[in-house]
Motif scaffolding. Structure first.
Motif, PDB file in Angstrom:
ATOM      1  N   GLY A 254       0.792  -1.221   0.000  1.00  0.00           N
ATOM      2  CA  GLY A 254       0.000   0.000   0.000  1.00  0.00           C
ATOM      3  C   GLY A 254       0.823   1.269   0.000  1.00  0.00           C
ATOM      4  O   GLY A 254       0.378   2.314  -0.494  1.00  0.00           O
ATOM      5  N   THR A 257       1.145   2.246  -3.694  1.00  0.00           N
ATOM      6  CA  THR A 257      -0.027   2.305  -4.569  1.00  0.00           C
ATOM      7  C   THR A 257      -0.803   3.603  -4.357  1.00  0.00           C
ATOM      8  O   THR A 257      -0.701   4.255  -3.319  1.00  0.00           O
ATOM      9  CB  THR A 257      -0.971   1.116  -4.320  1.00  0.00           C
ATOM     10  OG1 THR A 257      -1.516   1.213  -3.004  1.00  0.00           O
ATOM     11  CG2 THR A 257      -0.233  -0.210  -4.473  1.00  0.00           C
ATOM     12  N   SER A 259      -4.006   3.773  -4.018  1.00  0.00           N
ATOM     13  CA  SER A 259      -5.122   3.570  -3.097  1.00  0.00           C
ATOM     14  C   SER A 259      -4.691   3.430  -1.648  1.00  0.00           C
ATOM     15  O   SER A 259      -5.513   3.551  -0.738  1.00  0.00           O
ATOM     16  CB  SER A 259      -5.894   2.321  -3.513  1.00  0.00           C
ATOM     17  OG  SER A 259      -5.132   1.150  -3.239  1.00  0.00           O
ATOM     18  N   LYS A 261      -3.628   0.594  -0.501  1.00  0.00           N
ATOM     19  CA  LYS A 261      -3.793  -0.832  -0.215  1.00  0.00           C
ATOM     20  C   LYS A 261      -2.970  -1.645  -1.216  1.00  0.00           C
ATOM     21  O   LYS A 261      -2.638  -1.162  -2.307  1.00  0.00           O
ATOM     22  CB  LYS A 261      -5.268  -1.227  -0.318  1.00  0.00           C
ATOM     23  CG  LYS A 261      -6.162  -0.655   0.773  1.00  0.00           C
ATOM     24  CD  LYS A 261      -5.953  -1.383   2.094  1.00  0.00           C
ATOM     25  CE  LYS A 261      -7.000  -0.951   3.112  1.00  0.00           C
ATOM     26  NZ  LYS A 261      -6.872  -1.695   4.386  1.00  0.00           N
ATOM     27  N   ALA A 435      -6.118  -7.435   2.335  1.00  0.00           N
ATOM     28  CA  ALA A 435      -6.591  -6.071   2.569  1.00  0.00           C
ATOM     29  C   ALA A 435      -6.049  -5.481   3.865  1.00  0.00           C
ATOM     30  O   ALA A 435      -6.131  -4.269   4.068  1.00  0.00           O
ATOM     31  CB  ALA A 435      -8.120  -6.058   2.572  1.00  0.00           C
ATOM     32  N   ASP A 529      -1.672   1.870  -9.808  1.00  0.00           N
ATOM     33  CA  ASP A 529      -3.114   1.650  -9.773  1.00  0.00           C
ATOM     34  C   ASP A 529      -3.482   0.692 -10.898  1.00  0.00           C
ATOM     35  O   ASP A 529      -2.600   0.153 -11.585  1.00  0.00           O
ATOM     36  CB  ASP A 529      -3.878   2.978  -9.887  1.00  0.00           C
ATOM     37  CG  ASP A 529      -3.517   3.763 -11.154  1.00  0.00           C
ATOM     38  OD1 ASP A 529      -3.117   3.133 -12.162  1.00  0.00           O
ATOM     39  OD2 ASP A 529      -3.640   4.988 -11.138  1.00  0.00           O
ATOM     40  N   ASP A 735      -6.922  -4.558  -6.973  1.00  0.00           N
ATOM     41  CA  ASP A 735      -6.540  -3.562  -5.973  1.00  0.00           C
ATOM     42  C   ASP A 735      -7.326  -3.886  -4.710  1.00  0.00           C
ATOM     43  O   ASP A 735      -8.561  -3.855  -4.712  1.00  0.00           O
ATOM     44  CB  ASP A 735      -6.869  -2.159  -6.480  1.00  0.00           C
ATOM     45  CG  ASP A 735      -6.315  -1.055  -5.571  1.00  0.00           C
ATOM     46  OD1 ASP A 735      -6.132  -1.314  -4.360  1.00  0.00           O
ATOM     47  OD2 ASP A 735      -6.084   0.062  -6.066  1.00  0.00           O
ATOM     48  N   ASP A 737      -7.894  -2.269  -2.207  1.00  0.00           N
ATOM     49  CA  ASP A 737      -8.729  -1.188  -1.683  1.00  0.00           C
ATOM     50  C   ASP A 737     -10.186  -1.415  -2.069  1.00  0.00           C
ATOM     51  O   ASP A 737     -11.093  -1.138  -1.291  1.00  0.00           O
ATOM     52  CB  ASP A 737      -8.252   0.156  -2.230  1.00  0.00           C
ATOM     53  CG  ASP A 737      -9.114   1.310  -1.750  1.00  0.00           C
ATOM     54  OD1 ASP A 737      -9.212   1.509  -0.523  1.00  0.00           O
ATOM     55  OD2 ASP A 737      -9.692   2.011  -2.606  1.00  0.00           O
ATOM     56  N   ASP A 738     -10.408  -1.947  -3.280  1.00  0.00           N
ATOM     57  CA  ASP A 738     -11.759  -2.279  -3.731  1.00  0.00           C
ATOM     58  C   ASP A 738     -11.668  -3.435  -4.719  1.00  0.00           C
ATOM     59  O   ASP A 738     -11.700  -3.243  -5.932  1.00  0.00           O
ATOM     60  CB  ASP A 738     -12.428  -1.069  -4.391  1.00  0.00           C
ATOM     61  CG  ASP A 738     -13.891  -1.344  -4.738  1.00  0.00           C
ATOM     62  OD1 ASP A 738     -14.373  -2.458  -4.441  1.00  0.00           O
ATOM     63  OD2 ASP A 738     -14.546  -0.446  -5.304  1.00  0.00           O
TER      64      ASP A 738
END
Length: 794
Positions: A254, A257, A259, A261, A435, A529, A735, A737-738
């Motif tokens: 993370g 990146t 995000s 994460k 995560a 990303d 990713d 993050d999501d």
């Protein structure tokens, strides 16, 4: 005449209508209701716009039974062909041309090992219950729905799929990772017949002479060994089935990146075929889900992600297969020397059924070291030295089903590491992120303890103890990293380092691909990303061309005969190595690679071993080292009285390069663009027969990328045109993050059913380097649903 035309028109219409009805009857059912035995509750399967099933079940058994059923709808013929390949049963449906392939796989012992593993499976374990339910779903589909069109064309009689079939395909996967059958005879021939000065270009300097000597092999033995190498290379292409070749994967912490994460990327490199390798499925249970990529006859996803974690795999490339020259008792040809005494070779009889021919009986032998691979040649074997095969797949417990079953819920480093430890063969790099912020990589395999100094790149001498093993290293000694300070991990089939400094022999790919990815990921100014990660996966260059060309540029300039040729040399000199479809230097470079190989090495190796070399990984390492060594003995052409040097051979190669391109593709270099010469066709097993190729094969597509670069759309070194035969079998980007916004692509389509809408609906998108969303959110699954299949308890 009118009556005749009317009758003809009616006959054509009836035939067309019958064909349409027949084709329609073979299509997957993706809407409606079906009843299944064994279900405890209704299972809902929603199909999205790519034909990916989203399976909602109330319990594991129902989920796996439904997964088996819907996968069989799309991939039953793939399942059938793969189990037959692995178990040596292809000749029964494809005829005598597959007899050599069947004999090879029987000799390898995959069938017998799979039967033994199947008998030992704990049917009450969670993984065992999952496999049983999954196979039941496949078998229920097979007994209740129309057989695939390929079954009708080949006269295949359906039979139940078994636990042993699943384990057999695991053995096939392990075999396709191991290149020793191809490379070891070649390297041993160079060492023993040509000498150390010839061997050094292959980068095997580590104890290249073995422990104390080398096996004494006669000319007939070399003939057999090369025949085995060629058989190993040809067996898969003859069947039109995938082979595992390499892979890229990386994971970014993370801190690096956009995000905040971790981000995971993966694209396993596998031989292209129709249907494609991976079957995508999104499975949901109360409180649990996974978007997975599945192989034929396996209920456990090999690649997967959910909202909490994600993983991908690459080939470890560790050497877990040794070829061993046995010492035969001169008074008893059925005995070999083992640990200070003569021991009997074991033997077993097997029968191969052959379509439209009499069955073929085999006698397969085994020494204490493993199967005698000479038996794969049958009556064609000429040599007197039995060559045994020690193979990790046959020597380990290998609970790989349990490993990937447990990865489904591996939401922590401890759980993922524990699953990785259960992967024994084939060796895999498991790349993982969650995560919570963790990133990790484990080189997962059972690494054998070989005698000090033994180099398994060569055929080992059993009489000197070179083949003996002292067990296996513990998993903690394997290469691995967890949360490294640099903030990223790259896995690209290059040689890894052990934490305790042990040497890990292997069939490692060139380092250039991994170095290219590492250079880009190491740029701390970039925040990664999903968008810029796509460009990384689709990269079409490395520094390999510089390593090959720089030492010989002066020789190329001297070889150029006129202004046009000098301009072409300068294009190569200034070329950045990109293999875009409009690149002329890419075509020039790849033809030159072949011509240099031929000019330098064909005369010493002879036609048979040279063909093996062209399809072997050692050549990748040899060419830069060869070009950098002006004094290498390879440069002399043994077919002439003169003593040729590097400049002479490079001139010969340059002239041959231009002659071939001009003769085949025109005098103007504009006609040599990479995309015209470098193409991808997805071949079906029946597509090798005309006119069935027009019905079952997909392509040709102009293909960017090339051998050993991130977008590894790879071809064999040889003369143009070049057919791409392996590459990214999927491209995934997640990713953490999501993860519900993850991206992926199938090289061909989700379905393996000819004429289905999803048979090849992603082929154009794939070759263009585009990605598709992998739907996980409930609202997205609902919005993209193209049909709902409800599986009801019977």
């Amino acid at each position: 005449m009118k009556r005749t035309l009317t009758v003809l028109a009616v006959a054509i219409a009836a035939t067309a209508g019958g064909a349409a009805w027949y084709i329609d009857s073979k299509q997957p059912l993706r809407d409606g209701e079906l009843r299944l035995n064994g279900l405890q509750a209704q299972v809902t399967v929603r199909y999205d716009e790519r034909g990916v099933p989203h399976i909602q079940a109330q319990n594991e058994a129902d989920m796996y039974r439904a997964l088996g059923f819907v996968q069989a709808q799309d991939r039953l013929f793939q399942m059938e062909l793969l189990r037959r390949l692995a178990r040596g049963e292809l000749a029964e449906v494809l005829g005598a041309k597959l007899l050599d392939s069947d004999r090879l796989f029987r000799t390898l012992g995959i069938r017998a090992q799979a039967d033994t593993h199947a008998a030992k499976l704990d049917m009450h374990s969670p993984a065992g219950q999952a496999l049983v339910a999954y196979l039941d779903g496949i078998n229920q589909y097979q007994t209740s729905r129309p057989a695939p069109v390929e079954f009708d064309l080949l006269g295949i009689k359906p039979r139940p799929f078994t636990i042993a079939d699943s384990y057999s395909i695991t053995g096939f996967n392990a075999y396709s990772f191991a290149t020793a059958l191809r490379s070891n005879p070649l390297l041993t021939y160079v060492r023993d017949e040509l000498g150390a000065d010839y061997l050094k270009v292959f980068d095997v300097d580590w104890h290249s002479q073995g422990v104390v000597g080398k096996p004494a092999l006669a000319a007939a033995d070399w003939q057999d060994l090369n025949a085995i190498a060629r058989l190993s290379l040809d067996a898969l292409s003859e069947a039109g089935l995938p082979q595992y070749e390499g892979s890229n994967a990386w994971v970014i912490a993370g801190s690096r990146t956009a995000s905040g994460k971790p981000l995971l990327a993966g694209d396993p490199h596998i031989r292209f075929a129709a249907p494609a390798v991976w079957y995508e499925a999104h499975t949901q249970l109360p409180g649990e889900e996974l978007y997975g990529h599945y192989q034929a006859l396996s209920p456990a996803a090999s690649l997967g992600h959910n909202r909490d974690f994600a993983w991908s795999i690459t080939m470890f490339q560790n050497d877990d297969l040794d070829l061993i020259a046995e010492k035969v008792n001169p008074d008893n040809p059925n005995q070999v020397w083992y640990q200070g005494r003569w021991v009997e070779l074991q033997s077993r009889e097997e029968v191969i059924a052959v379509k439209d021919a009499e069955p073929v009986k085999l006698t397969l032998r085994r020494s204490p070291h493993g199967p005698i691979v000479n038996d794969a040649l049958g009556a064609a074997a000429q040599g007197k030295t039995p060559i045994a095969m020690w193979w990790g797949f046959l020597e380990t417990e290998n609970p790989i089903l349990e490993a990937f079953y447990e990865l489904r819920t591996a939401d922590s480093l401890d759980k993922a590491r524990a699953a990785a430890e259960k992967i024994h063969a084939p060796g895999l790099n498991l790349v993982y992120a969650n995560a919570k912020g963790d990133i990790a990589w484990w080189a997962a395999a059972k690494l054998p303890k070989r005698p000090t100094g033994v180099n398994p790149a060569f055929i080992l001498d059993a009489s000197r103890g070179e083949a003996e093993k002292d067990g296996f290293y513990p998993f903690a000694d394997n290469p691995q990293e967890e949360n490294p300070p640099r903030g990223y991990i790259v896995s690209a089939n290059f040689q890894p380092l052990s934490p305790i400094g042990i040497q890990i022999p292997g069939y490692y790919n060139l380092p250039d691909r991994g170095q290219q990815l590492d250079r880009q990921l190491s740029d701390s100014s970039v925040k990664w990303d999903l968008q810029n990660s796509q460009a990384l996966q689709l990269g079409v260059k490395t520094g390999y061309h510089q390593r090959v060309l720089q030492p010989i540029l002066a020789d190329l300039r001297a070889a150029a005969a006129d202004e046009q040729e000098r301009a072409l040399v300068e294009q190569l000199a200034s070329w950045n190595g990109e293999h875009q479809i409009d690149s002329v230097p890419a075509s020039l470079f790849n033809q030159l690679l072949y011509e240099i190989s031929r000019a330098a090495m064909a005369d010493e190796l002879g036609a048979a071993f040279f063909e093996t070399l062209l399809a072997s990984r050692p050549l990748d390492y040899a060419l830069p080292r060869l070009n950098a060594d002006a004094a290498s003995p390879w440069w002399d052409n043994r077919g002439t009285e003169a003593l040729e040097n590097r400049a002479d051979s490079i001139k010969t190669a340059w002239q041959a390069t231009l002659a071939h391109l001009r003769n085949q593709f025109g005098a103007e270099p504009s006609g040599w663009a990479w995309g015209k010469l470098h193409t991808l066709t997805h071949n079906h097993a029946l597509g090798q027969l005309k006119p069935l190729d027009r019905l079952f094969n997909i392509g040709q597509f102009a293909a960017p990328g090339g051998h050993e670069m991130p977008n590894n759309l790879s071809h064999k070194i040889g003369p143009a045109p070049w057919a791409v035969f392996y590459g990214p079998s999927t491209r995934r980007l997640i990713d953490l993050d999501d993860p519900t916004r993850s991206l992926g692509i199938n090289p061909l389509g989700q379905s393996g059913v000819p004429f289905d809408a999803h048979y090849a609906d992603q082929a154009e998108v794939y070759i263009q380097g585009l990605y598709q969303p992998q739907h996980v959110r409930e609202e997205e699954v609902a919005a993209h649903s193209q049909g709902v299949l409800r599986l009801i308890p019977r």
